[in-house]
Write an enzyme that holds these catalytic residues in place. Sequence first.
Site, PDB file in Angstrom:
ATOM      1  N   TYR A 127       0.917  -8.957  -2.497  1.00  0.00           N
ATOM      2  CA  TYR A 127       1.387  -7.610  -2.876  1.00  0.00           C
ATOM      3  C   TYR A 127       0.944  -6.598  -1.819  1.00  0.00           C
ATOM      4  CZ  TYR A 127       1.914  -3.364  -5.739  1.00  0.00           C
ATOM      5  OH  TYR A 127       2.258  -2.130  -6.222  1.00  0.00           O
ATOM      6  N   SER A 130       1.759   2.023  -2.422  1.00  0.00           N
ATOM      7  CA  SER A 130       0.652   1.761  -3.350  1.00  0.00           C
ATOM      8  C   SER A 130      -0.659   1.995  -2.606  1.00  0.00           C
ATOM      9  CB  SER A 130       0.702   0.305  -3.822  1.00  0.00           C
ATOM     10  OG  SER A 130      -0.453  -0.015  -4.563  1.00  0.00           O
TER      11      SER A 130
END
Length: 274
Positions: A153, A140
């Site tokens: 995250y 990501s």
Amino acid sequence: MSTANRVALVTGASTGIGKATAIRLAREPGTALVLVARREELLRELAGSLPCRATCLAVDLTTEAAPEKVRAHLEAEHGGRLDLLVNNAGAAWRGSFAESGHANVARHMSLNFDAVVRLTEALLPLLRASAPSAIVNVASTAGRVARARTGAYSASKFALVGWTDALYAEELPHRVHVGMVLPGFIATEGFPATELKAKALTRWLVSDPATVAEAIYAAGPGGKAERYVPRFYALAAIARILAPGLIRRVLSGGAAGDLTTSTAGDKDADSSTA
Ligand SMILES: NC(=O)c1ccc[n+]([C@@H]2O[C@H](COP(=O)([O-])OP(=O)(O)OC[C@H]3O[C@@H](n4cnc5c(N)ncnc54)[C@H](OP(=O)(O)O)[C@@H]3O)[C@@H](O)[C@H]2O)c1
């Protein structure tokens, strides 16, 4: 047992980026797919709609037995052949560290990092035996730039990015190409990006799963080492290194205040976490 020329396994294939990747890979002649996620009905529905052979394995990848189950499935269905492993399954649960603590960090690490490492460990012998072959890890942009309320995250994706870079170098001599894709905001079930899509000012920031699937293809069979989606998100990673003070100011509530409170990929609240 399959007679396919290429066997590709996609985790998190029941929805979003994984599903789009399965659809993209199925277009390649001679491909057989193995679709992995927890929701069997969704996997079966997808498998039935694809123009190639596809088998399904419903498994929670965070469980102890998962890697062995996946390996056994490949042995039984494809004689242990594996040409492409797409480590895509992942999730985000938003919360500041003060609110969500170590438990939230551990939850993210368990799925977004440990499960990927454990599955790769179990399947690496198959990938080496099938070489030239490839692994694509879906990281990501949050694995390069961290924002408020998505620290857990980001921690899991930063870990994935570092480990992937090392694996790339280690597996090069074994002809197992290791590619990485770093999506930005992509509208999916787990990462709806509703707030960003609602405003004309931020709508352009949100991309779609099919575009990521193309990048995954490029980073796997296509042999690319790294792909941001959309590509201009690479600028955020570059700016984090070259102008860290500026990026900190922006992400602490300055010009991009909207983005710090809105995290794409958030199952517990409709916000935007990439
Ligand atoms: N969308 C974005 O904005 C964005 C941005 C950057 C990176 N990413 C990354 O892209 C990847 C795919 O996300 P997505 O956007 O496509 O989200 P998604 O639509 O929510 O898909 C997540 C997939 O992971 C599977 N999964 C979740 N937990 C699992 C578990 N314990 N065991 C097995 N499978 C599990 C889900 O299937 P089941 O529920 O059926 O198990 C689903 O197929 C993730 O790694 C995410 O971090 C997404």
